[in-house]
Design a protein around this motif. Structure first.
Motif, PDB file in Angstrom:
ATOM      1  N   ILE A   1       0.837  -1.204   0.000  1.00 26.64           N
ATOM      2  CA  ILE A   1       0.000   0.000   0.000  1.00 26.64           C
ATOM      3  C   ILE A   1       0.869   1.251   0.000  1.00 26.64           C
ATOM      4  O   ILE A   1       0.624   2.184  -0.768  1.00 26.64           O
ATOM      5  CB  ILE A   1      -0.977  -0.020   1.195  1.00 26.64           C
ATOM      6  CG1 ILE A   1      -2.034  -1.107   0.977  1.00 26.64           C
ATOM      7  CG2 ILE A   1      -1.638   1.332   1.395  1.00 26.64           C
ATOM      8  CD1 ILE A   1      -2.916  -1.372   2.171  1.00 26.64           C
ATOM      9  N   LEU A   2       1.885   1.271   0.839  1.00 25.00           N
ATOM     10  CA  LEU A   2       2.797   2.408   0.877  1.00 25.00           C
ATOM     11  C   LEU A   2       3.488   2.586  -0.467  1.00 25.00           C
ATOM     12  O   LEU A   2       3.619   3.705  -0.974  1.00 25.00           O
ATOM     13  CB  LEU A   2       3.832   2.230   1.995  1.00 25.00           C
ATOM     14  CG  LEU A   2       4.845   3.354   2.150  1.00 25.00           C
ATOM     15  CD1 LEU A   2       4.149   4.651   2.532  1.00 25.00           C
ATOM     16  CD2 LEU A   2       5.897   2.984   3.172  1.00 25.00           C
ATOM     17  N   GLY A   3       3.897   1.483  -1.071  1.00 23.51           N
ATOM     18  CA  GLY A   3       4.528   1.539  -2.386  1.00 23.51           C
ATOM     19  C   GLY A   3       3.594   2.109  -3.447  1.00 23.51           C
ATOM     20  O   GLY A   3       4.012   2.900  -4.287  1.00 23.51           O
ATOM     21  N   LEU A   4       2.326   1.725  -3.408  1.00 23.51           N
ATOM     22  CA  LEU A   4       1.353   2.235  -4.374  1.00 23.51           C
ATOM     23  C   LEU A   4       1.124   3.735  -4.185  1.00 23.51           C
ATOM     24  O   LEU A   4       0.986   4.477  -5.165  1.00 23.51           O
ATOM     25  CB  LEU A   4       0.032   1.468  -4.259  1.00 23.51           C
ATOM     26  CG  LEU A   4       0.069   0.026  -4.766  1.00 23.51           C
ATOM     27  CD1 LEU A   4      -1.247  -0.685  -4.456  1.00 23.51           C
ATOM     28  CD2 LEU A   4       0.359  -0.006  -6.256  1.00 23.51           C
ATOM     29  N   ILE A   5       1.077   4.182  -2.936  1.00 27.33           N
ATOM     30  CA  ILE A   5       0.905   5.614  -2.676  1.00 27.33           C
ATOM     31  C   ILE A   5       2.103   6.392  -3.193  1.00 27.33           C
ATOM     32  O   ILE A   5       1.951   7.421  -3.856  1.00 27.33           O
ATOM     33  CB  ILE A   5       0.665   5.870  -1.167  1.00 27.33           C
ATOM     34  CG1 ILE A   5      -0.704   5.334  -0.756  1.00 27.33           C
ATOM     35  CG2 ILE A   5       0.783   7.354  -0.843  1.00 27.33           C
ATOM     36  CD1 ILE A   5      -0.945   5.360   0.732  1.00 27.33           C
TER      37      ILE A   5
END
Length: 189
Positions: A13-17
């Motif tokens: 999720i952090l990577g996608l953000i």
């Protein structure tokens, strides 16, 4: 060290953000906001912002991308009041979906949570509705998603008609201030 499933999910999720923010940055580097608005068309921008607000303002993770996109679009010579009105209505509509879900989930709360809900409901009955409305307004001035508060208010039985006005006004104020501050900051660059 072995990461658990939740750890991998959080990293994803952090990577996608981060990917979304980097993508917007690259897009804005090669295509200024005015060009993006021109390509979408001013009328389509308002529809896009409404849908983006309705979907993007739902959770903490998607609200980051919503505010990033909103700032980029607002720098493209669109009407600040119009964008704020459309975005606040979209955010509020998304929150109303969660309010409705909260009214339906009230009957599903059983067991150890039923006592907590009962105490919260009794506590809310002792508070004047105007104070609750003021708290809703101040909460909606934050970029935090209002879905949590909408669900909680639905579960404790706070009237929809008393929740909607401070939610819309707070969302409008937040978006308008964000758009104006972004335009001011961009003009200084």
């Amino acid at each position: 060290m072995v990461l658990h499933y939740g750890g991998n999910r959080n990293v994803l999720i952090l990577g996608l953000i981060v990917l979304f923010i980097v993508s917007w940055s690259i897009l804005l580097f090669y295509h200024p906001p005015g060009e993006i608005v021109e390509r979408l068309g001013v009328r389509n921008v308002y529809i896009f912002v409404f849908l983006l607000a309705m979907i993007g303002g739902v959770s903490t993770l998607t609200s980051t991308t919503f505010y990033t996109a909103l700032i980029a679009i607002s720098l493209g010579s669109v009407n600040s009041i119009g964008i704020a009105l459309v975005a606040s209505l979209g955010l509020t509509f998304g929150d109303l979906v969660f309010y409705y879900l909260g009214t339906k989930s009230k009957q599903c709360v059983k067991g150890k949570y039923a006592g907590t809900i009962f105490r919260l409901t009794k506590w809310m009955e002792r508070i004047d509705d105007r104070i609750t409305m003021l708290l809703i307004f101040f909460y909606s001035l934050t970029p935090l998603p209002s879905d949590v508060i909408a669900i909680a208010l639905a579960i404790v039985g706070f009237p929809f008609r008393k929740m909607i006005v401070p939610l819309v006004v707070g969302n409008f104020t937040l978006i308008f201030m964000l758009v104006e501050i972004s335009k001011l900051g961009y003009s200084l660059i």
